[in-house]
Design a protein around this motif. Structure first.
Motif, PDB file in Angstrom:
ATOM      1  N   ASN A 173       0.653  -1.126   0.551  1.00 13.29           N
ATOM      2  CA  ASN A 173       0.008   0.205   0.056  1.00 13.29           C
ATOM      3  C   ASN A 173       0.227   0.875  -0.593  1.00 13.29           C
ATOM      4  N   THR A 175      -1.436  -0.543  -4.086  1.00 13.67           N
ATOM      5  CA  THR A 175      -3.054  -0.103  -4.128  1.00 13.67           C
ATOM      6  C   THR A 175      -3.235   1.491  -3.412  1.00 13.67           C
ATOM      7  N   GLY A 197      -6.250   2.855  -1.965  1.00 11.03           N
ATOM      8  CA  GLY A 197      -6.906   3.199  -1.223  1.00 11.03           C
ATOM      9  C   GLY A 197      -8.252   3.486  -1.986  1.00 11.03           C
ATOM     10  N   GLY A 235      -7.846   3.135  -5.806  1.00 14.14           N
ATOM     11  CA  GLY A 235      -7.639   2.031  -6.931  1.00 14.14           C
ATOM     12  C   GLY A 235      -6.134   1.490  -6.935  1.00 14.14           C
ATOM     13  N   TYR A 285     -13.275   1.448  -7.615  1.00 10.43           N
ATOM     14  CA  TYR A 285     -14.530   1.323  -6.924  1.00 10.43           C
ATOM     15  C   TYR A 285     -15.286   2.621  -6.540  1.00 10.43           C
ATOM     16  N   THR A 326     -12.047  -0.177   6.974  1.00 11.78           N
ATOM     17  CA  THR A 326     -11.749  -0.400   5.567  1.00 11.78           C
ATOM     18  C   THR A 326     -10.850  -2.316   5.807  1.00 11.78           C
ATOM     19  N   ALA A 353      -9.431  -5.042   3.553  1.00 13.79           N
ATOM     20  CA  ALA A 353      -9.313  -4.005   2.197  1.00 13.79           C
ATOM     21  C   ALA A 353      -8.567  -5.164   1.317  1.00 13.79           C
ATOM     22  N   GLY A 354      -7.180  -4.427   1.655  1.00 11.34           N
ATOM     23  CA  GLY A 354      -5.715  -4.513   1.261  1.00 11.34           C
ATOM     24  C   GLY A 354      -6.104  -6.400   1.219  1.00 11.34           C
ATOM     25  N   ASN A 373     -10.458  -4.762  -6.950  1.00 11.92           N
ATOM     26  CA  ASN A 373     -10.464  -3.143  -6.706  1.00 11.92           C
ATOM     27  C   ASN A 373     -12.324  -3.715  -6.285  1.00 11.92           C
TER      28      ASN A 373
END
Ligand code: ATP
Length: 305
Positions: free
Chosen positions: A186, A222, A224, A227, A242, A249, A252-253, A278
């Motif tokens: 990230n 990544t 956040g 995208g 999206y 979150t 998410a990763g 994504n």
């Protein structure tokens, strides 16, 4: 659908979560509510994401010989994960994360590795055939470095694609980075590895260049809600995220990494895999918790379509 074999190596944690009006100061006690125990750990989250999204998935991990360890193995099986290499270690507790979340969704987290600390060289060597027989090896940094180095060595020598999600952020030895085929940091992790601030696509492109210069063929940073920046041998582009209303979150990763590997294992291009990932990760941020927030393949396909 023909599918290559994904092997995830990593951590399993029980996330003990309490909601608090504000995070406690040192020495302070704050009354919380809504205590929950949620299955987590980056390795487990990524393995569950792979399996739930349709990947042929095996998992190398260590859990404790406590009730949570046994429950986790049952849940992994229910998600369709091959658990032959998930070891219940005697006299160990399953890893835990103690999490306080305040009303602004700010959190503080303490992790005790428990059985995760036992995923060392010897245990990884015992899985040599499983590693060498896979197509992709996906790893993170919540288990001991010596075990990761052993896995990378076996995979590299067997021509298995090594994918490293370098989370949580930490400096890494060259002997690991030079054997990685794809890296998926990230923004914070990309900055720690390269010294370049990754606030936008310009920073992402520069950081990707530096990671390529370390010998890594494919870089996926990544970003956040923006995208992801994907870069193959210096040819980089943004794959837009999206638009959703985020509620949590967490994972998410992890969802992104699992989803991307599944799409690649089904023969998709990197661009299509990043788009699929994504979508999966965007769905995960609309739900609470780690593994409970990971969507099914049907849900992701509806969003992508
Ligand atoms: P986390 O630590 O919260 O699990 P991360 O810091 O490892 O996540 P991010 O770059 O924040 O990773 O997010 C990973 C992916 O999740 C992004 O590339 C994107 O696809 C998706 N994502 C994250 N946040 C949002 C958001 N607010 N809206 C839509 N998609 C998001």
């Amino acid at each position: 659908m023909s599918s290559k074999k994904i092997l995830v190596l990593g951590s399993v944690n029980a996330d003990h979560l309490v909601r608090v009006p504000r995070l406690p100061k040192p020495g302070e006690t704050v009354a919380g509510k809504d205590y929950e125990v949620i299955p987590g750990g980056k390795g487990a989250n990524q393995a569950v994401a792979c399996a739930r999204l349709g990947g042929q998935t095996a998992f190398i991990a260590c859990v404790g010989d406590d009730a949570f360890g046994a429950v986790m193995i049952q849940r992994f099986k229910a998600d369709g994960i091959d658990t032959q290499a998930v070891c219940q270690v005697a006299d160990q507790m399953t890893g835990v994360a103690l999490i306080c979340v305040d009303s602004q969704a700010e959190n503080c987290i303490v992790i005790a590795p428990g059985a995760n600390a036992k995923l060392t060289t010897r245990r990884v060597q015992a899985q040599q055939a499983l590693i060498a027989g896979s197509d992709y090896l996906l790893m993170q940094l919540e288990t001991p470095l010596d075990g990761l180095l052993e896995a990378v060595e076996i995979a590299h020598n067997a021509g298995v694609k090594v994918v490293l999600n370098p989370a949580p952020a930490k400096a890494l030895p060259d002997e690991l980075l030079t054997r990685v085929d794809m890296i998926t940091p990230n923004q914070t992790e990309a900055e720690l590895l390269t010294g370049i601030s990754v606030n936008d696509v310009v920073g992402a492109a520069e950081a990707a260049g530096k990671l390529h210069a370390m010998g890594i063929e494919t870089v996926v940073i990544t970003l956040g809600s923006q995208g992801v920046w994907i870069s193959e041998e210096g040819n980089g582009r943004l794959v837009e995220g999206y638009s959703v209303t985020p509620v949590d979150t967490t994972a998410a990763g992890d969802t992104f990494n699992g989803a991307m590997l599944v799409a690649l294992s089904h023969g998709e291009s990197l661009d299509k895999a990043a788009n699929f990932a994504n979508a999966a990760a965007a769905l995960s941020v609309t739900r609470h918790g780690a593994q409970p927030s990971i969507p099914s393949r049907d849900e992701v396909e509806k969003l992508v379509a």
